[in-house]
Design a protein around this motif. Sequence first.
Motif, PDB file in Angstrom:
ATOM      1  N   PRO A  84       0.819  -1.274  -0.088  1.00 14.62           N
ATOM      2  CA  PRO A  84       0.151   0.193  -0.114  1.00 14.62           C
ATOM      3  C   PRO A  84       1.004   1.349  -0.111  1.00 14.62           C
ATOM      4  O   PRO A  84       0.519   2.327  -0.623  1.00 14.62           O
ATOM      5  CB  PRO A  84      -0.917  -0.042   1.213  1.00 14.62           C
ATOM      6  N   TRP A  85       1.913   1.247   0.767  1.00 14.96           N
ATOM      7  CA  TRP A  85       2.629   2.510   0.812  1.00 14.96           C
ATOM      8  C   TRP A  85       3.408   2.975  -0.428  1.00 14.96           C
ATOM      9  O   TRP A  85       3.427   4.108  -0.910  1.00 14.96           O
ATOM     10  CB  TRP A  85       3.926   2.293   1.833  1.00 14.96           C
ATOM     11  N   ILE A  86       3.937   1.932  -1.278  1.00 14.23           N
ATOM     12  CA  ILE A  86       4.567   2.418  -2.522  1.00 14.23           C
ATOM     13  C   ILE A  86       3.528   2.511  -3.522  1.00 14.23           C
ATOM     14  O   ILE A  86       3.790   3.471  -4.493  1.00 14.23           O
ATOM     15  CB  ILE A  86       5.878   1.257  -2.999  1.00 14.23           C
ATOM     16  N   ASP A  87       2.422   1.756  -3.468  1.00 14.33           N
ATOM     17  CA  ASP A  87       1.361   2.190  -4.473  1.00 14.33           C
ATOM     18  C   ASP A  87       0.684   3.446  -4.419  1.00 14.33           C
ATOM     19  O   ASP A  87       0.351   3.888  -5.275  1.00 14.33           O
ATOM     20  CB  ASP A  87       0.429   0.801  -4.432  1.00 14.33           C
ATOM     21  N   SER A  88       0.862   3.914  -3.087  1.00 17.76           N
ATOM     22  CA  SER A  88       0.093   5.381  -2.846  1.00 17.76           C
ATOM     23  C   SER A  88       1.009   6.016  -3.464  1.00 17.76           C
ATOM     24  O   SER A  88       0.541   7.316  -3.999  1.00 17.76           O
ATOM     25  CB  SER A  88      -0.094   5.569  -1.548  1.00 17.76           C
ATOM     26  N   ILE A  89       2.255   5.912  -3.463  1.00 18.39           N
ATOM     27  CA  ILE A  89       3.367   6.934  -4.391  1.00 18.39           C
ATOM     28  C   ILE A  89       3.399   6.989  -5.701  1.00 18.39           C
ATOM     29  O   ILE A  89       3.278   7.879  -6.368  1.00 18.39           O
ATOM     30  CB  ILE A  89       4.811   6.668  -3.753  1.00 18.39           C
ATOM     31  N   ARG A  90       3.109   5.501  -6.259  1.00 15.97           N
ATOM     32  CA  ARG A  90       2.680   5.380  -7.589  1.00 15.97           C
ATOM     33  C   ARG A  90       1.677   6.070  -8.186  1.00 15.97           C
ATOM     34  O   ARG A  90       1.451   6.590  -9.367  1.00 15.97           O
ATOM     35  CB  ARG A  90       2.636   3.988  -7.912  1.00 15.97           C
ATOM     36  N   THR A  92       0.504   9.102  -7.484  1.00 14.92           N
ATOM     37  CA  THR A  92       0.868  10.377  -7.774  1.00 14.92           C
ATOM     38  C   THR A  92       1.474  10.546  -9.154  1.00 14.92           C
ATOM     39  O   THR A  92       1.983   9.514  -9.562  1.00 14.92           O
ATOM     40  CB  THR A  92       1.893  11.165  -6.637  1.00 14.92           C
ATOM     41  N   PHE A  93       1.370  11.651  -9.680  1.00 15.64           N
ATOM     42  CA  PHE A  93       2.034  12.245 -10.901  1.00 15.64           C
ATOM     43  C   PHE A  93       3.477  11.761 -11.177  1.00 15.64           C
ATOM     44  O   PHE A  93       3.893  10.925 -11.994  1.00 15.64           O
ATOM     45  CB  PHE A  93       1.562  13.364 -11.412  1.00 15.64           C
ATOM     46  N   ILE A  94       4.320  12.209 -10.222  1.00 10.22           N
ATOM     47  CA  ILE A  94       5.885  12.164 -10.036  1.00 10.22           C
ATOM     48  C   ILE A  94       5.968  10.736  -9.795  1.00 10.22           C
ATOM     49  O   ILE A  94       6.911  10.014 -10.583  1.00 10.22           O
ATOM     50  CB  ILE A  94       6.198  13.074  -9.266  1.00 10.22           C
ATOM     51  N   GLY A  95       5.294  10.057  -8.779  1.00 11.31           N
ATOM     52  CA  GLY A  95       5.605   8.823  -8.545  1.00 11.31           C
ATOM     53  C   GLY A  95       5.493   7.708  -9.421  1.00 11.31           C
ATOM     54  O   GLY A  95       6.056   6.758  -9.780  1.00 11.31           O
ATOM     55  N   GLY A  96       4.383   7.962 -10.371  1.00 10.99           N
ATOM     56  CA  GLY A  96       3.997   7.088 -11.551  1.00 10.99           C
ATOM     57  C   GLY A  96       5.060   7.177 -12.416  1.00 10.99           C
ATOM     58  O   GLY A  96       5.466   6.311 -13.088  1.00 10.99           O
ATOM     59  N   LEU A  97       5.352   8.359 -12.893  1.00 13.25           N
ATOM     60  CA  LEU A  97       6.468   8.706 -13.694  1.00 13.25           C
ATOM     61  C   LEU A  97       7.793   8.052 -13.458  1.00 13.25           C
ATOM     62  O   LEU A  97       8.452   7.412 -14.366  1.00 13.25           O
ATOM     63  CB  LEU A  97       6.813  10.103 -14.011  1.00 13.25           C
ATOM     64  N   VAL A  98       8.197   8.123 -12.141  1.00 12.95           N
ATOM     65  CA  VAL A  98       9.341   7.432 -11.788  1.00 12.95           C
ATOM     66  C   VAL A  98       9.603   6.181 -11.310  1.00 12.95           C
ATOM     67  O   VAL A  98      10.374   5.218 -11.868  1.00 12.95           O
ATOM     68  CB  VAL A  98      10.164   8.206 -10.576  1.00 12.95           C
ATOM     69  N   LEU A  99       8.464   5.738 -10.786  1.00 11.42           N
ATOM     70  CA  LEU A  99       8.602   4.027 -10.400  1.00 11.42           C
ATOM     71  C   LEU A  99       7.567   3.255 -11.268  1.00 11.42           C
ATOM     72  O   LEU A  99       7.778   2.226 -11.045  1.00 11.42           O
ATOM     73  CB  LEU A  99       7.958   4.099  -9.050  1.00 11.42           C
ATOM     74  N   GLY A 100       6.823   3.803 -12.013  1.00 12.96           N
ATOM     75  CA  GLY A 100       6.006   3.159 -12.865  1.00 12.96           C
ATOM     76  C   GLY A 100       4.940   2.178 -12.254  1.00 12.96           C
ATOM     77  O   GLY A 100       4.830   2.472 -11.046  1.00 12.96           O
ATOM     78  N   PHE A 101       4.248   1.345 -12.901  1.00 12.58           N
ATOM     79  CA  PHE A 101       3.169   0.773 -12.494  1.00 12.58           C
ATOM     80  C   PHE A 101       3.269  -0.799 -12.401  1.00 12.58           C
ATOM     81  O   PHE A 101       2.731  -1.546 -11.417  1.00 12.58           O
ATOM     82  CB  PHE A 101       1.766   1.306 -13.063  1.00 12.58           C
TER      83      PHE A 101
END
Length: 132
Positions: A84-90, A92-101
């Motif tokens: 849940p913690w890393i998926d909540s970062i993903r 976000t716009f920046i989190g999705g761009l950096v970490l992907g899905f």
Amino acid sequence: MKKERSRMAYSIFIIIVISLGIASRYFSVYLARWIAKYAGDVLWGLMVFLWVGFSLKDRSTRFVGRIALIFSFFIEITQLYHAPWIDSIRKTFIGGLVLGFGFLWSDLICYTVGIGIGVLVEKIFYMDTKKV
């Protein structure tokens, strides 16, 4: 003799590559299907190469390429982990761009191509002869 990387030039290149990557997603309906599908990931790999080159401006192109490849592959592999913690970062716009899905084998190929483009262009323009 090896030219030193210019942090100002690399900053500009990073901004251009990020802009192109976002544009490739935003205008994907106007692009050929395969370009729309893979351009963002290739540009992401190139951006990582530029970021590492910016950060390690006195290291060889080969070294920068290796670090960029390791980092890119690491980020892709972390997409296999869903808490849940890393998926909540993903989310976000920046989190999705950096970490992907989600993990995709094709992304590893795209990152390798993007980093390869960075290595090739830097070898040509910076005449890298350092063997670090």
